[in-house]
Design an enzyme around this catalytic site. Structure first.
Site, PDB file in Angstrom:
ATOM      1  N   MET A  91       0.848  -1.204   0.000  1.00 59.17           N
ATOM      2  CA  MET A  91       0.000   0.000   0.000  1.00 59.17           C
ATOM      3  C   MET A  91       0.878   1.246   0.000  1.00 59.17           C
ATOM      4  O   MET A  91       1.818   1.343   0.798  1.00 59.17           O
ATOM      5  CB  MET A  91      -0.926   0.015   1.214  1.00 59.17           C
ATOM      6  N   CYS A 125      -0.727   4.613  -0.770  1.00 62.61           N
ATOM      7  CA  CYS A 125      -1.537   5.834  -0.746  1.00 62.61           C
ATOM      8  C   CYS A 125      -2.913   5.513  -0.175  1.00 62.61           C
ATOM      9  O   CYS A 125      -3.250   4.358   0.102  1.00 62.61           O
ATOM     10  CB  CYS A 125      -1.679   6.420  -2.153  1.00 62.61           C
ATOM     11  N   CYS A 140      -4.922   2.995  -2.131  1.00 59.41           N
ATOM     12  CA  CYS A 140      -4.621   1.600  -1.789  1.00 59.41           C
ATOM     13  C   CYS A 140      -5.423   1.175  -0.559  1.00 59.41           C
ATOM     14  O   CYS A 140      -5.933   0.052  -0.493  1.00 59.41           O
ATOM     15  CB  CYS A 140      -3.128   1.438  -1.516  1.00 59.41           C
ATOM     16  N   TYR A 166      -2.125  -6.825  -3.216  1.00 60.46           N
ATOM     17  CA  TYR A 166      -1.259  -6.512  -2.080  1.00 60.46           C
ATOM     18  C   TYR A 166      -0.881  -7.802  -1.369  1.00 60.46           C
ATOM     19  O   TYR A 166      -1.514  -8.844  -1.545  1.00 60.46           O
ATOM     20  CB  TYR A 166      -1.958  -5.545  -1.127  1.00 60.46           C
ATOM     21  N   CYS A 203      -6.340  22.627  25.733  1.00 54.82           N
ATOM     22  CA  CYS A 203      -5.036  22.797  25.101  1.00 54.82           C
ATOM     23  C   CYS A 203      -4.984  24.008  24.174  1.00 54.82           C
ATOM     24  O   CYS A 203      -4.143  24.889  24.331  1.00 54.82           O
ATOM     25  CB  CYS A 203      -4.641  21.534  24.334  1.00 54.82           C
ATOM     26  N   CYS A 249      -1.969  24.627  26.436  1.00 53.54           N
ATOM     27  CA  CYS A 249      -0.698  24.472  25.726  1.00 53.54           C
ATOM     28  C   CYS A 249      -0.397  25.626  24.779  1.00 53.54           C
ATOM     29  O   CYS A 249       0.663  26.258  24.869  1.00 53.54           O
ATOM     30  CB  CYS A 249      -0.704  23.176  24.919  1.00 53.54           C
ATOM     31  N   CYS A 304      36.297  15.785  21.576  1.00 49.36           N
ATOM     32  CA  CYS A 304      35.033  16.107  20.919  1.00 49.36           C
ATOM     33  C   CYS A 304      34.698  15.030  19.898  1.00 49.36           C
ATOM     34  O   CYS A 304      35.569  14.604  19.133  1.00 49.36           O
ATOM     35  CB  CYS A 304      35.121  17.463  20.214  1.00 49.36           C
ATOM     36  N   CYS A 305      33.489  14.598  19.864  1.00 49.57           N
ATOM     37  CA  CYS A 305      32.971  13.601  18.925  1.00 49.57           C
ATOM     38  C   CYS A 305      33.552  12.215  19.144  1.00 49.57           C
ATOM     39  O   CYS A 305      33.308  11.307  18.343  1.00 49.57           O
ATOM     40  CB  CYS A 305      33.218  13.999  17.468  1.00 49.57           C
TER      41      CYS A 305
END
Length: 548
Positions: A15, A17, A20, A67, A125, A130, A545-546
């Site tokens: 699938m 979309c 589908c 499918y 909210c 929020c 660093c890193c």
């Protein structure tokens, strides 16, 4: 009576979309499946069939459309048939996150849905929670940085805040989002909005402005409102709540806040950043008493360093008002104190909106604080009636409410899905922000785990160093033997963005080693999660660093 059914989920490959999805849904309906839904994003279809159905028929129907179906999984056994008919299949009382999630889900399953709202559409909210608070918090942060930026060589300044204009623009934002994300969806999905206050008159009927409305099932999603403590004199004082505080048009010189939970801290810091002198007062000995002590210590340090007056261990004797000045009389360590302010904000929690529903007429039991009591399927003591969101006094987050609303809609229409709130992230939008997921160290030990923890101060995180904002902490709680991640707790800028990765780690049982072996982008706050994992057996201050 209809025969009992089972609820089934089948993985479906191919699938791509919504078209589908429609093909799969039609194919399953043609072989007798009901309540069919398909998602190309999740790659699955779910539906209900009779208990004795041959699931190979369903798989063949999917295959015939082109499918590829996987193995069918029975989600729940013996989905019960619906109750006797009413005016609607589902009536939702309320119009916030839980309510809209439920209404949309039910409509997509073919149900006839009514929604009852006594006030403004959209719930807490978008209207008073929020959205308005976070846009004003962002404004406050910008004003604070203009007054006090951490970089030498840059001179910034700010004029006095025009709070009336800020609130006006905030209201315009709220109006737009309410229209786009709530009001417009009513017509888009085709459920009926009924304006007025709902009142149950029996177990399957409510009355709204004289109109009697019956339904096969109901969902109570009426949310909660600010709770006011019983303090002598408070009822005679012009105090603010989290709702009215966001409508102030003039900035007070001094603001006193009773409470220091997430609402108190967010709004207290908001007004501090806009230029008010702020005092936060609370009864317990430390803020964030349910959090790990390292989290509480980091937040306490941040708030006090910013100039917010924080009073803990206070007992409130009385409140009085003299003209525009409010006085809060408290006792701290046996000594009397009087806190004076032009505005007083009461932020001591929230209470469920159940008083007007007459739930006793419907046989719905309430808890000691007026919350609707529910089981793991979100059913109340009346099996026709469900409840979701803040009205149950569960986790007070809109995303939890929306999730519960969807589960309740499925169950109200015949499914038997259990709600799963084992892994719920939470964020407090202070600066630095607070984010947490999973178990605290104390909770893990109480649950019987032998634990090992890592505590990483924020000054060990490169992003914080370059930002010149190093007050904060990362803490990981892990099971000692397996190093499975049980909880993650963060105080840092953008902690709310980082916590999603931690949520996945807790939800899917990742270990500290998994975090160590995952690449983390350098100079992001999320790198702190990996550094905290390394801290279990390395001194990160000795790393290049890193080099993690």
């Amino acid at each position: 009576m209809s025969e009992n059914k089972i609820e089934v989920r089948i993985p479906v490959q191919g699938m791509t979309c919504t078209g589908c999805e429609d093909h799969v849904v039609k194919a399953l309906q043609n072989v007798g499946a009901t309540n069919v839904s398909a998602s190309f994003r999740r790659g699955e279809a779910s539906f209900q069939v009779a208990v004795n159905s041959d699931l190979e028929q369903a798989k063949k129907a999917i295959s015939d459309t082109g499918y590829k179906p996987g193995d069918a999984v029975i989600i729940s056994e013996e989905v019960k048939p619906p109750f006797s008919d009413g005016d609607y299949d589902l009536v939702v009382i309320g119009s916030g996150g839980a309510a809209f999630s439920a209404a949309i889900e039910a409509v997509q399953q073919g149900a006839k849905v009514g929604m009852i709202e006594r006030g403004t559409i959209g719930g807490t909210c978008v209207n008073v929670g929020c959205v308005p608070s976070k846009t004003l918090l962002r404004a406050g942060e910008i004003n604070h940085l203009a007054h006090r930026n951490p970089f030498l060589g840059i001179e910034t300044s700010a004029e006095p805040v025009d709070l009336a204009t800020l609130v006006k623009k905030k209201n315009e934002l709220v109006d737009n989002l309410r229209q786009q994300k709530y009001v417009n969806l009513i017509d888009d999905y085709g459920f009926e909005l009924i304006q007025g206050e709902a009142r149950f008159i029996d177990e399957m009927t409510v009355e709204v402005t004289g109109r009697k409305i019956s339904a096969k099932s109901f969902l109570i999603a009426t949310g909660a409102a600010p709770e006011v403590p019983d303090i002598a004199g408070l009822k005679e004082v012009d105090y603010l709540t989290s709702t009215s505080a966001l409508e102030l048009k003039e900035l007070p010189k001094r603001l006193a806040v009773i409470g220091s939970g997430y609402i108190a801290m967010e709004l207290g810091q908001l007004f501090h950043n806009l230029g008010a002198e702020v005092t936060l007062m609370q009864r317990s000995a430390r803020i964030l008493k349910m959090y790990d002590p390292e989290i509480a210590e980091a937040v306490t340090e941040a708030l006090t360093d910013q100039g917010i007056n924080l009073i803990t261990g206070a007992s409130f004797e009385r409140v009085e008002q003299d003209g525009q000045v409010k006085r809060v009389h408290i006792m701290v360590n046996g000594e009397k104190q009087v806190i004076e302010a032009e505005q007083l904000l009461v932020a001591t929690g929230r209470k469920p909106n159940t008083a007007a529903l007459h739930l006793d007429a419907a046989g719905v039991k309430l808890g000691a604080r007026g919350q609707v009591i529910i089981d793991e399927y979100l059913r109340t003591s009346n099996p026709r009636i469900y409840a979701a969101g803040d009205v149950t006094l569960g986790p007070q987050f809109v995303y939890v409410a929306a999730y519960e609303g969807g589960v309740a809609a499925h169950n109200a229409l015949g499914a038997s899905r259990k709600v799963d709130l084992n892994v719920v992230p939470g964020v407090t939008f202070t600066n630095p922000s607070i984010a947490t997921v999973g178990l605290t160290e104390e909770q893990a030990k109480a649950a019987g785990h032998e634990v090992k923890t890592s505590v990483l101060p924020l000054d060990a995180v490169p992003r914080a160093i370059v930002n010149r904002e190093t007050t904060g902490v990362f803490k990981i709680v892990a099971e000692a033997k397996t190093l499975k991640v049980l909880g993650v707790h963060i105080v840092a800028e953008n902690a709310g963005d980082v916590i999603y990765a931690a949520t996945l780690a807790v939800k899917f049982g990742l270990t500290v080693q998994d975090l160590r072996e995952s690449l983390a982008p350098y100079l992001t706050m999320a790198e702190g999660l990996k550094l905290a994992a390394l801290t279990f057996d390395k001194d990160v201050s000795k790393l290049s660093c890193c080099a993690g």
